[in-house]
Design an enzyme around this catalytic site. Sequence first.
Site, PDB file in Angstrom:
ATOM      1  N   GLU A 120       0.784  -1.230   0.000  1.00 14.07           N
ATOM      2  CA  GLU A 120       0.000   0.000   0.000  1.00 14.07           C
ATOM      3  C   GLU A 120       0.821   1.287   0.000  1.00 14.07           C
ATOM      4  O   GLU A 120       0.347   2.318  -0.463  1.00 14.07           O
ATOM      5  CB  GLU A 120      -0.941   0.000   1.212  1.00 14.07           C
ATOM      6  CG  GLU A 120      -2.024  -1.059   1.174  1.00 14.07           C
ATOM      7  CD  GLU A 120      -3.061  -0.798   0.102  1.00 14.07           C
ATOM      8  OE1 GLU A 120      -3.423   0.379  -0.119  1.00 14.07           O
ATOM      9  OE2 GLU A 120      -3.503  -1.767  -0.530  1.00 14.07           O
ATOM     10  N   SER A 126     -44.213 -25.236  45.772  1.00 15.11           N
ATOM     11  CA  SER A 126     -43.519 -25.950  46.851  1.00 15.11           C
ATOM     12  C   SER A 126     -42.039 -25.607  46.975  1.00 15.11           C
ATOM     13  O   SER A 126     -41.369 -26.103  47.890  1.00 15.11           O
ATOM     14  CB  SER A 126     -43.670 -27.459  46.656  1.00 15.11           C
ATOM     15  OG  SER A 126     -45.024 -27.838  46.821  1.00 15.11           O
TER      16      SER A 126
END
Length: 764
Positions: A175, A452
């Site tokens: 690049e 319960s």
Amino acid sequence: MSKKPWKRKLFVRLCIVGFTLLGAYGLYLDAQIKHRFSGSIWQVPAQVYARPMQLSVNAEITRTEVKDELALLGYRKASDVTSSGTYFFTTNTLVIYRRAFHFPNGYESARRLKVSWNGNRIVSIVDLSSQVSIKQTQLEPWLVSRLITSNREDRMLLDQQSVPETLIDALTLTEDKDFYHHHGIAPKSILRALVANVVAGKTVQGGSTLTQQLAKNVFLTRERSLVRKAKEAMMAIAIDARYSKDRILTAYLNEVYLGQNGDNAIHGFGLAAHYFFDRPLNELPIQNLALLVGMVKGPSYYNPLRYPERALERRNLVLRILFENNAIAKNDYEQMILSPLGLDPSGTLASGKFPAFMEKVRSELADILAQPSLRESGVKVFTTIDINAQRRAEKALVSTLDNKQSSVGVELNGAIIVSDNQTGEIRAMVGGRRVGFKGFNRALNAYRPIGSLAKPIVYLTALEDPIQYNLATPLTDSPLSLPDKDGRTWQPQNADKKFRGRVPLITGLTDSLNVPTVRLGVEIGLKPIIDNFYRMGVKSAIPNVPSITLGAMALSVFEVNQVYQTLANAGEYAPLHTVNSIVSAKNALLWKHADFKAQVVDEDATYLTNYALHQVTQTGTAKRVGSTFGNTFMAGKTGTTNDYRDSWFAGFDRRNVVTVWVGNDDNKTINLSGASGAMPVFIAYQKLQEPKSLTQRFPSSLGIAHFDSHTGERIFPGCGSTLSVPAILDVLPTEATSCNVSSPSTNHAKKEEKVSWWERIFGN
């Protein structure tokens, strides 16, 4: 008189003004750059990590559990184990090259270790570099999710030390070949690109340096104009003058756009490595680095998941550039261009995973870091989630509900929470049947009667008064009428509509008998029961009515799990939580969870209650748990509400508490009890896990005592109708000396002789 001197003066003055303005503008741009680079350059998502797996000598952790964790973390099986992220298993030995990681308590470098087992227990850990034995180590945590910022950009920050040299070579050679020699702009490259574009009649080549690209991406828009280009060049010059090449390059590596993950933009090589290869950047081979560099030119055009042929051609071009510049050898180059792309298509960066758990994380994070800017500064959030446990909880809930759906007439839904007994760390949370759906979280926000599941707290409260109550105390099981809050008569019934006359206290809990439980609750008083619920972690209001003894109170799965965590932890309360610590993007510790614990209910009474809850899984309403897991002992309790609208189960082994709710969102009858609805989810989850057999510290004040199962009187061991259970010995009358002698009603007994481990843990 000639006018030329005047014109020259005007020109000079205009130049001075122009250069002054240009200089001033340059200083303005420099100030912008300095301000941005001195603070947080980007909004960075908070990275959310799972709990790290701890490996320590004498820990009971199986090879299968470790293998599952290594697969999750992306470790690779290799016979030589010479590079980070590799491992090799033999029958009883693991050789692993553990990755480096910055944990909340400090940095740990990569380490080559040998872990050995005897059965399911780790017996040694050796550092193979120094041949020194160590007591413990930890694997790096898995990246769970990323809390994406409002701008929809996602990135994982790299520092200079974590960037491979080959990546820098590939990027600069491809690049910006003169990166280390120019001063932010490259005039020759700009001129060359200009000529190429004029000849082609369109834009075919760019002349921007990496520094210009960084300036454009961080400070400017994507507008195409000469003004924007000039501004970009000036900024590039200023950046180059102020900062080192290494810092500029590191910023570029973190900024560059490399694709999309759904609606979120992937920025930086660090995140791209995880997205495309499910590995950290420093573990990628050169051909993978070349692919990422090749994508810089056009992330969409060269997307390897959509256009593999283009991506392969571009990757090989980058490899050829490296070869031509002597960055890689010929033989390596020839092998690399023949290698596949090696992508990981799993989409590991998908946000919104585990939405129920992440909702709790976000809530805690908002309290800890109130300012949004702190949450968007790249902090690392270390949570309590065990991803393998989470996935198994999801599978257990979904598969069980799918199997049950055809037998009920309404749409089933459910929730499950798994937490660590001792620490209160939440290991898994599922908020509904659609496990990946970010919607109503039933684990946190659905408040339903618990049935319960309330009973153990009634019995615990009674057992806190050991002079009056023990596990053999007879309870009356006969018809009962009580006024309810509206003044009407309430007549509780047992599930089978039968009465037994009298039953031992332990039987009332083991068989989940309603009438004896209500009688016991009324006898000891409702307020102490309610107070215990609050002490054990309930935040919701509890009505002061007798029906709360049978669970007529609306609690969340979270609250129930907190109560049972306290039970499982011998009465010691540890707040349930999902966040353990937070560190900054630079790995400075910002916050750590306070290790708060409090003994909120009596330890002896808790042990006796848990003994009864273990019996529930052996002979009581949850005996299917005992028959399924054999000698892997657990404790638990079923819960069913009126008209079978809610099905509950809460259970625990030595390590974790699991709470399950199954029901219908519209509160319609589902025709499933706790044993037939929620308990199968618990069993399915434990089958996917490797549960640890329940053990609890036997309090010094307890011993095994023998009682007449009908009268509750203490009797001589071996007599008929004997009930042998743990009890607080100091408050009991002296036992009879033979089966024909009544036990005295006064005088406290001395502690009994030591009993076997079996009796100490479970009784006879």
